[in-house]
Design an enzyme around this catalytic site. Sequence first.
Site, PDB file in Angstrom:
ATOM      1  CD  GLU A   1      -6.006   4.201  -1.284  1.00 46.72           C
ATOM      2  OE1 GLU A   1      -6.076   4.426  -0.160  1.00 46.72           O
ATOM      3  OE2 GLU A   1      -6.920   3.785  -2.081  1.00 46.72           O
TER       4      GLU A   1
ATOM      5  CE1 TYR B   1      -3.862   2.527   1.026  1.00 40.30           C
ATOM      6  CE2 TYR B   1      -1.946   3.591   2.344  1.00 40.30           C
ATOM      7  CZ  TYR B   1      -3.151   3.647   1.511  1.00 40.30           C
ATOM      8  OH  TYR B   1      -4.036   4.629   1.699  1.00 40.30           O
TER       9      TYR B   1
END
Length: 390
Positions: free
Chosen positions: A189, A101
């Site tokens: 993101e 992530y």
Amino acid sequence: MNLHEYQSKNLFARFGIPTPRGKVVTSPQEAYDVAKEIGGPVVVKAQVLTGGRGKAGGVKLARTPDEARSHADAILGMNIKGLIVHKALVDPASDIKQEIYLSVTNDRAARKPLMMASAAGGMDIEQVNRESPEKIIREHIDPFLMLRDYQARNLASSIRLPREHWKAFADIARNLFRCFEECDATLAEINPLVITGSGTLMALDGKMTIDDNALFRRPDLAEMRDLQAEPGEETRAREAGLSYVKLDGDIGCMVNGAGLAMTTMDITSDIAAKLGIEGSGPANFLDIGGGASAEKVAAAMRIILSEPKVKAVLLNIFGGITRCDEVARGILQALDEVKTNVPLVVRLVGTNAAEGRQIIDGANIPNMQSAATLVDAAEKAVLAAKEATK
Ligand code: GDP
Ligand code: MN
């Protein structure tokens, strides 16, 4: 403004971040054609403005063009969290060894951008943050110095990324920050950022939110707005000049002023919790702004009532520049156009409150009651919503 995955990944690619180079399709036959052109396994992905598509069945692997066609057939038209899928992305499938992530947001408390990385990639990051926050590594970024090499190395080592990938990771992290800055984003993101079987790093999924207040100077980004994909209420609210965010509860809130709107939401959910009514609370944030005209109030009312989950509406108006009599006329005008049995609780105080109340009382609307204080109003709205759900 939220961007689709494919739009976000196109921006990433512009900033030198490796992404799969797929294509957007709107029909099963197109998915077949793109898969054939790619010439290997592909992944068919629903393009909707929400996360968790994988879990909802909106991300499917296909080994052949025929399979891509049938997956696209299932995915196009699918309803994911209330949003209909109109487009799908067909990407060459990746051979995933590890999922990471990586994101940049603004940390308002620190007044700086914040980069976050985690070895727990591919999962819902809010859940990781709740259950094991130590798995998320954080670096604040000085916007004048940009992301420093030592910070990228610190993120890489803290998530235990094998050393041979540090250089590629640092490049991606630096470019993600540049992308965030130069697009006036509030979120950029990558989840997951993957290490492939052949040892390269690639952004497999992307999500970007662009600051609405910056769109005037980013016309190329403003053009990316997909009216077909965003919730209809939000489009209509924007067009009426209202600030609106949809939430999960059953009480529609119409308030003037952002601070008062937040207070109203807090008190409403507080009272619902105190009364032990599960699932009750604000259905939206809505700020009709200062000096709201009758037309604006009517537009707000229509938007609130278009949500079937709304079982009661709480109108909390503090008259200042906004005149309560004007708001009262707006309410009546709206109820004239949108007939409703939904219970309404009205609290008017401030400029011309007495005139406002007179107008409301004079109209004799059976499903409307008035309240003297905010606590009183919230209580009445929560109880009315509960009564209506029985
Ligand atoms: P999200 O569920 O909306 O976040 O959609 P993602 O694009 O993140 O996809 C969800 C998951 O599907 C990823 O975490 C991967 O595990 C899997 N996935 C997506 N693309 C591929 C692919 O090309 N190959 C493989 N093997 N899995 C994939
Ligand atoms: Mn994802």
